[in-house]
Design a protein around this motif. Sequence first.
Motif, PDB file in Angstrom:
ATOM      1  N   UNK A 160     -34.143  -1.051  10.014  1.00  0.00           N
ATOM      2  CA  UNK A 160     -32.904  -1.384  10.714  1.00  0.00           C
ATOM      3  C   UNK A 160     -33.103  -1.292  12.223  1.00  0.00           C
ATOM      4  N   UNK A 161     -33.808  -0.257  12.687  1.00  0.00           N
ATOM      5  CA  UNK A 161     -34.081  -0.121  14.124  1.00  0.00           C
ATOM      6  C   UNK A 161     -34.841  -1.335  14.651  1.00  0.00           C
ATOM      7  N   UNK A 162     -35.766  -1.828  13.857  1.00  0.00           N
ATOM      8  CA  UNK A 162     -36.511  -3.012  14.276  1.00  0.00           C
ATOM      9  C   UNK A 162     -35.609  -4.225  14.420  1.00  0.00           C
ATOM     10  N   UNK A 163     -34.670  -4.381  13.482  1.00  0.00           N
ATOM     11  CA  UNK A 163     -33.745  -5.520  13.571  1.00  0.00           C
ATOM     12  C   UNK A 163     -32.781  -5.355  14.738  1.00  0.00           C
ATOM     13  N   UNK A 164     -32.349  -4.119  14.996  1.00  0.00           N
ATOM     14  CA  UNK A 164     -31.463  -3.882  16.137  1.00  0.00           C
ATOM     15  C   UNK A 164     -32.183  -4.200  17.451  1.00  0.00           C
ATOM     16  N   UNK A 165     -33.441  -3.801  17.543  1.00  0.00           N
ATOM     17  CA  UNK A 165     -34.209  -4.041  18.768  1.00  0.00           C
ATOM     18  C   UNK A 165     -34.404  -5.522  19.027  1.00  0.00           C
ATOM     19  N   UNK A 166     -34.418  -6.323  17.953  1.00  0.00           N
ATOM     20  CA  UNK A 166     -34.613  -7.767  18.111  1.00  0.00           C
ATOM     21  C   UNK A 166     -33.343  -8.467  18.587  1.00  0.00           C
ATOM     22  N   UNK A 167     -32.199  -7.810  18.454  1.00  0.00           N
ATOM     23  CA  UNK A 167     -30.939  -8.406  18.887  1.00  0.00           C
ATOM     24  C   UNK A 167     -30.773  -8.311  20.393  1.00  0.00           C
ATOM     25  N   UNK A 168     -29.656  -8.817  20.888  1.00  0.00           N
ATOM     26  CA  UNK A 168     -29.405  -8.809  22.320  1.00  0.00           C
ATOM     27  C   UNK A 168     -28.022  -8.248  22.603  1.00  0.00           C
ATOM     28  N   UNK A 169     -27.840  -7.746  23.827  1.00  0.00           N
ATOM     29  CA  UNK A 169     -26.556  -7.235  24.293  1.00  0.00           C
ATOM     30  C   UNK A 169     -26.145  -8.055  25.503  1.00  0.00           C
ATOM     31  N   UNK A 170     -24.969  -8.667  25.434  1.00  0.00           N
ATOM     32  CA  UNK A 170     -24.473  -9.520  26.515  1.00  0.00           C
ATOM     33  C   UNK A 170     -23.148  -8.980  27.034  1.00  0.00           C
ATOM     34  N   UNK A 171     -23.005  -8.916  28.350  1.00  0.00           N
ATOM     35  CA  UNK A 171     -21.725  -8.598  28.981  1.00  0.00           C
ATOM     36  C   UNK A 171     -21.303  -9.852  29.726  1.00  0.00           C
ATOM     37  N   UNK A 172     -20.169 -10.439  29.313  1.00  0.00           N
ATOM     38  CA  UNK A 172     -19.824 -11.803  29.704  1.00  0.00           C
ATOM     39  C   UNK A 172     -18.499 -11.873  30.445  1.00  0.00           C
ATOM     40  N   UNK A 173     -18.336 -12.961  31.218  1.00  0.00           N
ATOM     41  CA  UNK A 173     -17.011 -13.284  31.730  1.00  0.00           C
ATOM     42  C   UNK A 173     -16.294 -14.122  30.678  1.00  0.00           C
ATOM     43  N   UNK A 174     -15.057 -14.551  30.971  1.00  0.00           N
ATOM     44  CA  UNK A 174     -14.254 -15.226  29.962  1.00  0.00           C
ATOM     45  C   UNK A 174     -14.838 -16.571  29.545  1.00  0.00           C
ATOM     46  N   UNK A 175     -15.276 -17.362  30.520  1.00  0.00           N
ATOM     47  CA  UNK A 175     -15.802 -18.697  30.204  1.00  0.00           C
ATOM     48  C   UNK A 175     -17.092 -18.580  29.400  1.00  0.00           C
ATOM     49  N   UNK A 176     -17.955 -17.654  29.793  1.00  0.00           N
ATOM     50  CA  UNK A 176     -19.206 -17.477  29.052  1.00  0.00           C
ATOM     51  C   UNK A 176     -18.942 -17.004  27.634  1.00  0.00           C
ATOM     52  N   UNK A 177     -17.896 -16.197  27.456  1.00  0.00           N
ATOM     53  CA  UNK A 177     -17.539 -15.741  26.113  1.00  0.00           C
ATOM     54  C   UNK A 177     -17.052 -16.906  25.248  1.00  0.00           C
ATOM     55  N   UNK A 178     -16.275 -17.805  25.843  1.00  0.00           N
ATOM     56  CA  UNK A 178     -15.827 -18.989  25.096  1.00  0.00           C
ATOM     57  C   UNK A 178     -17.033 -19.819  24.662  1.00  0.00           C
ATOM     58  N   UNK A 179     -17.956 -20.054  25.569  1.00  0.00           N
ATOM     59  CA  UNK A 179     -19.153 -20.832  25.224  1.00  0.00           C
ATOM     60  C   UNK A 179     -19.958 -20.134  24.134  1.00  0.00           C
ATOM     61  N   UNK A 180     -20.093 -18.811  24.248  1.00  0.00           N
ATOM     62  CA  UNK A 180     -20.845 -18.059  23.242  1.00  0.00           C
ATOM     63  C   UNK A 180     -20.223 -18.201  21.865  1.00  0.00           C
ATOM     64  N   UNK A 181     -18.899 -18.242  21.803  1.00  0.00           N
ATOM     65  CA  UNK A 181     -18.245 -18.375  20.504  1.00  0.00           C
ATOM     66  C   UNK A 181     -18.285 -19.806  19.979  1.00  0.00           C
ATOM     67  N   UNK A 182     -18.372 -20.784  20.861  1.00  0.00           N
ATOM     68  CA  UNK A 182     -18.631 -22.148  20.393  1.00  0.00           C
ATOM     69  C   UNK A 182     -20.016 -22.204  19.739  1.00  0.00           C
ATOM     70  N   UNK A 183     -20.973 -21.509  20.338  1.00  0.00           N
ATOM     71  CA  UNK A 183     -22.301 -21.417  19.729  1.00  0.00           C
ATOM     72  C   UNK A 183     -22.220 -20.716  18.376  1.00  0.00           C
ATOM     73  N   UNK A 184     -21.364 -19.699  18.283  1.00  0.00           N
ATOM     74  CA  UNK A 184     -21.214 -18.967  17.033  1.00  0.00           C
ATOM     75  C   UNK A 184     -20.641 -19.858  15.937  1.00  0.00           C
ATOM     76  N   UNK A 185     -19.656 -20.696  16.294  1.00  0.00           N
ATOM     77  CA  UNK A 185     -19.087 -21.630  15.317  1.00  0.00           C
ATOM     78  C   UNK A 185     -20.176 -22.559  14.799  1.00  0.00           C
ATOM     79  N   UNK A 186     -21.004 -23.070  15.704  1.00  0.00           N
ATOM     80  CA  UNK A 186     -22.087 -23.967  15.287  1.00  0.00           C
ATOM     81  C   UNK A 186     -23.079 -23.257  14.372  1.00  0.00           C
ATOM     82  N   UNK A 187     -23.316 -21.973  14.630  1.00  0.00           N
ATOM     83  CA  UNK A 187     -24.214 -21.216  13.760  1.00  0.00           C
ATOM     84  C   UNK A 187     -23.574 -20.818  12.452  1.00  0.00           C
ATOM     85  N   UNK A 188     -22.244 -20.666  12.464  1.00  0.00           N
ATOM     86  CA  UNK A 188     -21.528 -20.192  11.285  1.00  0.00           C
ATOM     87  C   UNK A 188     -21.338 -21.295  10.250  1.00  0.00           C
TER      88      UNK A 188
END
Length: 338
Positions: free
Chosen positions: A59-87
């Motif tokens: 699990x630690x290995x999988x957590x380390x492979x992930x990323x942490x993002x601190x976003x503004x509002x517009x970047x968060x909207x774009x990130x969730x559009x990417x999430x919809x495409x992945x979902x």
Amino acid sequence: MIIDENFAARTARELVSAAKVPEPGVLDGLVEGMKDNALTAQDLVLDSFLLPPEHADDVRGRLAAGSVLVLDQVSWVKANAQSVNGMLDEAALPAPVSPATAKAGAVEVAGVLSLLSTRVLGQFDPFAVETGRLMFVAPAVLIAETAMDVDPRDFRMWVALHEATHQVQFATAPWLREHMRTLLSGAVSTRLTMPGVGGIVDLFATLGRIAKGEASIIDLIRDENMRTALDEATAILSLLEGHADVVMDEVGAGVIPSVRRLRRKFEARRDAAQGGFLTNLLGMDLKLAQYRDGAKFVRAVRREVGQKGFSRIYAEPANLPRTAEIHEPQLWLDRVHG
């Protein structure tokens, strides 16, 4: 591509109510602090799962492979559009999505997300990339901690604990990403093949109306397969959110002096707000009562079989609780533990 991600971001720039931007030094401190909090929270949450050492290392290995993002509002909207495409699995849709349709879908999604961009504090996104992304919305965090008059340092760690719990859940059960993706893609595909639905844009327009309180979930549920998929997804979300609430309070008690005050303040805020991104976008009525039901389920199961017995939930899809079991934990205990 189902949603044009760049077009969603451009649309969001016109729609979001820009939050007051703090001084550069304050903003830099928030960004670095939230990233540090997230890493600390991952370790604290993982320890609380009481996994066998070899599983914990994976699990630690999988957590380390992930990323942490601190976003503004517009970047968060774009990130969730990417999430919809992945979902959503485009191959499962009844017809290909044209560039014009992807742009129109982006407008609908951006409209919903822009409304949420000052209320959603953070989220774990398992869909955009396989390794997952832990995301925090900086303006929303600042707005919330000011409105609730809470200690910023305590509040930010508390939020990080909740979202890190979701990250650990998916890292503990790597099959969960594809399981949820299959459920949600199936529900959307079923919706798009129903009479009277004009395509992906019509779908997102309907979901947008639900997120804004202009329509009911009943507007969506006409097909029995979709009803089953949404019911199963709602049970899973109730579990994940309830478990995260339990962990953020239990783990927080050892590292956050004002954790009880935070809970009281946040309950009042969440009572008055709508659900998170995924629940709003899917039109699921996952309100505070269901978060509480999920937390009650987690506590009831752990009282009977402890944390290790509870962890069987994340062993395989068959062990996930059903809606009736969320409300009556003994049903799950009888089925999974015998």
